[in-house]
Each structure stands twice: as C-alpha cells, then as structure tokens.
Design an enzyme around this catalytic site. Structure first.
Site, PDB file in Angstrom:
ATOM      1  N   SER A   1       0.785  -1.305   0.026  1.00 60.56           N
ATOM      2  CA  SER A   1      -0.161   0.131   0.044  1.00 60.56           C
ATOM      3  C   SER A   1       0.928   1.228  -0.110  1.00 60.56           C
ATOM      4  O   SER A   1       1.785   1.149   0.528  1.00 60.56           O
ATOM      5  CB  SER A   1      -0.902   0.059   1.288  1.00 60.56           C
ATOM      6  OG  SER A   1      -1.694   1.337   1.371  1.00 60.56           O
TER       7      SER A   1
ATOM      8  N   TYR B   1      -1.807  -0.740  10.171  1.00 62.00           N
ATOM      9  CA  TYR B   1      -1.911  -1.229   8.695  1.00 62.00           C
ATOM     10  C   TYR B   1      -0.333  -0.506   8.299  1.00 62.00           C
ATOM     11  O   TYR B   1       0.438  -1.278   7.147  1.00 62.00           O
ATOM     12  CB  TYR B   1      -2.909  -0.475   8.021  1.00 62.00           C
ATOM     13  CG  TYR B   1      -3.282  -0.977   6.596  1.00 62.00           C
ATOM     14  CD1 TYR B   1      -3.530  -2.375   6.200  1.00 62.00           C
ATOM     15  CD2 TYR B   1      -3.087  -0.158   5.630  1.00 62.00           C
ATOM     16  CE1 TYR B   1      -4.006  -2.739   4.903  1.00 62.00           C
ATOM     17  CE2 TYR B   1      -3.296  -0.461   4.495  1.00 62.00           C
ATOM     18  CZ  TYR B   1      -3.723  -1.789   4.166  1.00 62.00           C
ATOM     19  OH  TYR B   1      -3.869  -2.168   2.821  1.00 62.00           O
TER      20      TYR B   1
END
Length: 246
Positions: A137, A150
């Site tokens: 990501s 995350y």
C-alpha cells in the site's frame, strides 16, 4: 507481449474487490487462475462470472492464516503467487494494543512469507522460474494519524519483498510489490460516496480522482509476465500520483 499462457497463478483474497480484478487480468492474459477466500459462496459467484467471460479459473477455499494453508498452496503448484490478503484496522496508538499489532503483522507479513516460502520451494524443486507479487500500500511510505498498524505491516511487506528478491534471484524467481493508492472498492464505498473524500482526492492526487478497481490489474499482469523478467525487489505504486504530488 504480456502473455501468461501456460502459467498458473494463485491470487489470495480474490473473491471481490482488487483481488478479483487482479485475477481477472491474469486470466485475460492467458493464465489459469486460482481464486482464494474463506467464503465458498462468494468465490463460486466470482468464478462463474469469470468463466462466463471465457476465462480459465478455479477456486481454493481456505484461510491463508490457518497453519495448514502452506500445505494447500504447495499442492496447487502455482507459477505466480499474488499475496493479496490483508486486514484493515484504523486505530491509533491510544487504542491499538500490541496484540492487535501482532495480529496485523501475522495477517499481512507472516502469512505472505509462509506462502512465498512454499511456492519458492516448489518452483526450485520443479526447476521452474516464478513470480511472487506482494500487494502492499502507498501508506507504507506515508503516515496518517489514527492509523498505526496497517502502515507498519505494509512497510514490513515492502522490506520482505526486497529481502526475498535478493534471496530468490539465483533461482530465477522475481519478487515485487504493488502498492495501491485509494481505490473505490466495496471496502471504501462509504468514503467514495463522501464528498469531502472526493474533494481530498481531487486536490491530493495528480489525477484528481479515485482509482477504479480494474486499474490495478495491469501492474500485476506486467510483473507476472516475461516482460518484467529483469525487475525484482521493487514496489510499484498504482496511486494516481498520490505519492508523487506534494
């Protein structure tokens, strides 16, 4: 160019969203694709959809975090592994416990390593070249208040990508990552419908919009193909210019 005829690809977490679009793109380029997930019904619906498009696909229903998952993957003998499964937990340091962080690291990082390990072992035993593609990501390179776990997990996945690339290069196995930006998937539906988020996209990204789910497939197909045979250890951002615009 970019033909994947004769290749078998496993895409974890591919019943819907970006995973399904990656699977579709790989199959359209000629690969036989194994869709994976925990929900047999959702997988069955997606497989029928892709077969209706004339694509060669099958399902493998299992949880990638289960201890037996590597054995299942070993039996599938994929040439291409796309580690796409991940969990989202938008909590900051005041709420996210060390145990929560450990769970995210297990889901994103340890699982990706376990599956990459058995796929690489199988490729070496068969004397076959291979591709491992980790779905990271853009937030691995950034920081956002109230969202601790995350980014840490995805940054670890980028590091794992580089380490595996160095380790597996002599075996003609490339390891790369794709880092999506903000895509209008089912998971992000509430944000995509929020005018303030659309305005943020307009000003923050170079292209001024959300990504469409199907726009992720090309990067994965490219990295899986022979045309990317001299590319390894890299993280390719597919983010509409989010990480390049200041």
């Amino acid at each position: 160019m970019f033909s994947l005829v004769g290749r078998k690809a496993l895409v974890t977490g591919s019943a819907r969203g970006l995973g399904l679009e990656m699977a579709r793109g790989l199959a359209r380029s000629g690969a036989h694709v194994v869709l994976n997930g925990r929900d047999a019904d959702a997988l069955g619906t997606s497989v029928e959809e892709l077969r209706g498009e004339g694509l060669s696909v099958e399902t493998a229903v299992f949880d990638v975090t289960d201890p037996g998952a590597p054995d299942v993957v070993r039996g599938l003998e994929p040439d291409v592994l796309v580690n796409n499964v991940g969990q989202r937990d938008r909590r900051g340091v005041g709420e996210l416990t060390p145990a929560d962080l450990a769970r995210l690291l297990e889901n994103h990082l340890i699982t990706a390593y376990a599956l990459a390990q058995v796929v690489a072992e199988g490729l070496v035993e068969r004397g076959a070249p291979g591709r491992i593609i980790n779905i990271s990501s853009v937030i691995a390179q950034l920081g956002r208040a109230g969202d601790v776990g995350y980014p840490a997990a995805k940054a670890g996945l980028d590091g794992l990508t580089r380490a595996l690339a160095a380790d597996l290069g002599p075996s003609v196995i490339t390891v790369n990552a794709v880092a999506p930006g903000t895509f209008a998937t089912e998971v992000n539906a509430a944000f995509a419908e929020d005018p303030s988020w659309s305005e943020w996209q307009r000003t923050r990204t170079a292209l001024g919009r959300w990504g469409r789910p199907e726009e992720i497939a090309g990067a994965v197909v490219f990295l899986a193909s022979d045309e990317a045979s001299f590319i390894t250890g890299q993280t390719l951002a597919v983010d509409g210019g989010l990480t390049s615009k200041f």
